[in-house]
Write an enzyme that holds these catalytic residues in place. Structure first.
Site, PDB file in Angstrom:
ATOM      1  N   GLU A 170       0.792  -1.231   0.000  1.00 10.54           N
ATOM      2  CA  GLU A 170       0.000   0.000   0.000  1.00 10.54           C
ATOM      3  C   GLU A 170       0.830   1.290   0.000  1.00 10.54           C
ATOM      4  OE1 GLU A 170      -2.683  -0.374   3.309  1.00 10.54           O
ATOM      5  OE2 GLU A 170      -3.791  -1.998   2.381  1.00 10.54           O
ATOM      6  N   GLU A 355      -5.752  -8.392   0.807  1.00  9.15           N
ATOM      7  CA  GLU A 355      -6.425  -8.023   2.061  1.00  9.15           C
ATOM      8  C   GLU A 355      -7.895  -7.710   1.797  1.00  9.15           C
ATOM      9  OE1 GLU A 355      -4.740  -4.876   4.432  1.00  9.15           O
ATOM     10  OE2 GLU A 355      -2.699  -5.551   4.038  1.00  9.15           O
TER      11      GLU A 355
HETATM   12  O1  LIG Z   1      -6.854  -0.997   8.033  1.00 10.42           O
HETATM   13  C1  LIG Z   1      -6.835  -2.383   7.928  1.00 10.42           C
HETATM   14  C2  LIG Z   1      -5.557  -2.797   7.197  1.00 10.42           C
HETATM   15  N1  LIG Z   1      -5.482  -2.105   5.926  1.00 10.42           N
HETATM   16  N2  LIG Z   1      -4.352  -2.427   5.121  1.00 10.42           N
HETATM   17  C3  LIG Z   1      -3.070  -2.374   5.826  1.00 10.42           C
HETATM   18  C4  LIG Z   1      -3.126  -3.055   7.191  1.00 10.42           C
HETATM   19  O2  LIG Z   1      -1.890  -2.884   7.851  1.00 10.42           O
HETATM   20  C5  LIG Z   1      -4.295  -2.509   7.991  1.00 10.42           C
HETATM   21  O3  LIG Z   1      -4.336  -3.092   9.282  1.00 10.42           O
END
Ligand SMILES: OC[C@H]1NNC[C@@H](O)[C@@H]1O
Ligand SMILES: [Ca+2]
Length: 451
Positions: A170, A355
């Site tokens: 991300e 995710e």
């Molecule tokens: O906010 C939930 C998830 N989102 N994507 C990255 C993860 O590290 C977060 O916990």
């Protein structure tokens, strides 16, 4: 005559798993010679996290890794996505390798393989070595080399046992949270730093992929969080705001990585004079062949023109919407729309949902050892159905990693938000599979037919 709808199954070999990240579950951030990361530093800075929560203990996975792998096996997971903490491997970020840090991940991978669970390894999930932040971190162009060096140490140690590698998790959150709004480490707030950090993240991604092509023999990809933007009205202002928001969040990373250029809105409509002119060799470095991409999906954003800085776009809360504890609208159709958009724009690259999940308020563990989480079960069911719809529309979706295996440290929100399909009692460190975990186990065992 009863209409029997044969349940649409998922593709052969569909990879059913769960995801976590080092700083959110491991604890013991300084054990066995590890160096501090920017999150160790940030969370220990007063006021930066809810309740002053830190990753000092988290889920104590650094010590409980063996039982956690046994838990994954008991749930029937076929894969496990985790991240490596860079500063366990290279305490100063570059140079000296900390063998004990490497040994932790090597043992974890061997345990996963012994249970028939495929590891998906993310090199960077936000915990930059503090020593590198002291040298400019993502603002220093040298970080492309630093990251490729770290990746190469990991490739040499684990490639073959690990066959699916991810460079970054991300990049949008790293820059929007860490450099524009300051809610995440390293807590900067600069419209001028943001494009530089973003660009260096992508240069580092490219350098790490190039290094993998020299050393590795398997697959490597990039994980992005993308969020479909729907215009709140058909007004010119809202349509333009939606286009800006889409370029800024959804196109900004996959475009350079796959197409070799940035969406024009970034310079022309968002950053203006804060957008540097990048050299051609940067684009050549960033654009490396990917074996897959990972998409992290949580929600959509109904978007309107606002005076927000510098995007001038914001989300409109939906009166009839259902929202999670993190304030995200439950909107599974957005996942289908997004996967079809990505297929059409980037050419149907093999894709994993790396995710997907939700934080809802969970009741405490009941006396019979159950945690009833119907809202989370419903969320997972709807989104897996949305994925099947995208597959029916021709999207090459290869797997699904639920976020998250365990309740864990939700960054600045601390332990106040629970995303796990397994409940963690942070006082006793006891793990209790929630109803959603049992439901997910059945989905995996039935190859999706029970959804
Ligand atoms: O906010 C939930 C998830 N989102 N994507 C990255 C993860 O590290 C977060 O916990
Ligand atoms: Ca565009």
């Amino acid at each position: 005559m009863a209409v029997t709808t044969t349940p649409r199954r998922f593709p052969e070999g569909f990879l059913w798993g769960a995801a976590t990240a080092a700083h959110q579950i491991e604890g013991s951030p300084m054990a066995d010679g590890a160096g501090p990361s920017i999150w160790t530093r940030f969370a220990h800075t007063p006021g930066m996290t809810v309740n002053g929560d830190t990753g000092d203990v988290a889920c104590d996975h650094y010590n409980r890794w063996k039982e956690d792998v046994a838990l994954m096996a008991s749930l029937g997971l076929k894969a496990y996505r985790f991240s490596v903490s860079w500063s366990r491997i290279l305490p100063e970020g570059t140079g000296r390798v900390n063998q004990k840090g490497l040994d932790f991940y090597s043992r974890l991978v061997d345990e996963l393989l012994s249970k028939g669970i495929e590891p998906l390894l993310t090199l960077y999930h936000w915990d930059l070595p503090a020593a590198l932040d002291d040298r400019g971190g993502w603002l220093n162009r040298d970080i492309a080399d630093w990251f490729a060096e770290y990746g190469s140490v990991m490739y040499r140690a684990l490639d073959g046992r690990v066959k699916k590698w991810v460079t970054l998790n991300e990049p949008w959150v790293v820059t929007d949270g860490g450099y524009l709004h300051g809610a995440l480490a390293p807590g900067h707030r600069s419209k001028y730093e943001t494009p530089i950090a973003s660009h260096n993240l992508m240069r580092a991604h490219g350098a790490a992929v190039k290094a993998y092509r020299e050393i590795g023999k398997h697959e490597i990809g990039l994980v992005v969080n993308i969020e479909p933007k729907y215009a709140a009205t058909e007004s010119a202002a809202d349509l333009a705001a939606t286009k800006r928001a889409h370029a800024y969040m959804n196109e900004q990373y996959l475009d350079p990585a796959i197409l070799g250029h940035y969406p024009p809105e970034l310079k022309n409509e968002i950053f203006g004079d804060a957008w540097p002119e990048w050299a051609d060799e940067d684009y050549a470095l960033i654009k490396q062949k990917l074996d897959f991409i990972g998409i992290n999906y949580y929600t959509r954003s109904v978007t309107q023109a606002t005076d927000s800085y510098p995007l001038k776009a914001g989300a409109v809360r939906q009166k009839l919407g259902t929202y999670t504890e993190t304030g995200w609208e439950v909107f599974p159709q957005g996942l289908t729309d997004l996967l079809v958009w990505a297929k059409d724009r980037y050419g149907n690259i093999p894709t994993y949902i790396t995710e997907n999940g939700a934080a809802f308020f969970d009741p405490a563990v009941a006396e019979e050892g159950r945690v009833r989480d119907p809202l989370r079960m419903g969320y997972l069911k709807k989104h897996l159905t949305a994925i099947r719809d995208a597959i029916d529309q021709g999207c090459d979706i290869r797997g699904y990693m639920v976020w998250s295996l365990l309740d864990n440290l939700e960054w600045s929100l601390g332990y106040s938000k629970r995303f796990g399909i397994v409940h963690v009692n942070y006082g006793t460190q006891e793990r209790t599979p929630k109803d959603s975990a049992r439901w997910y186990s059945k989905a995996i065992a039935s190859h999706g037919a029970s959804i």
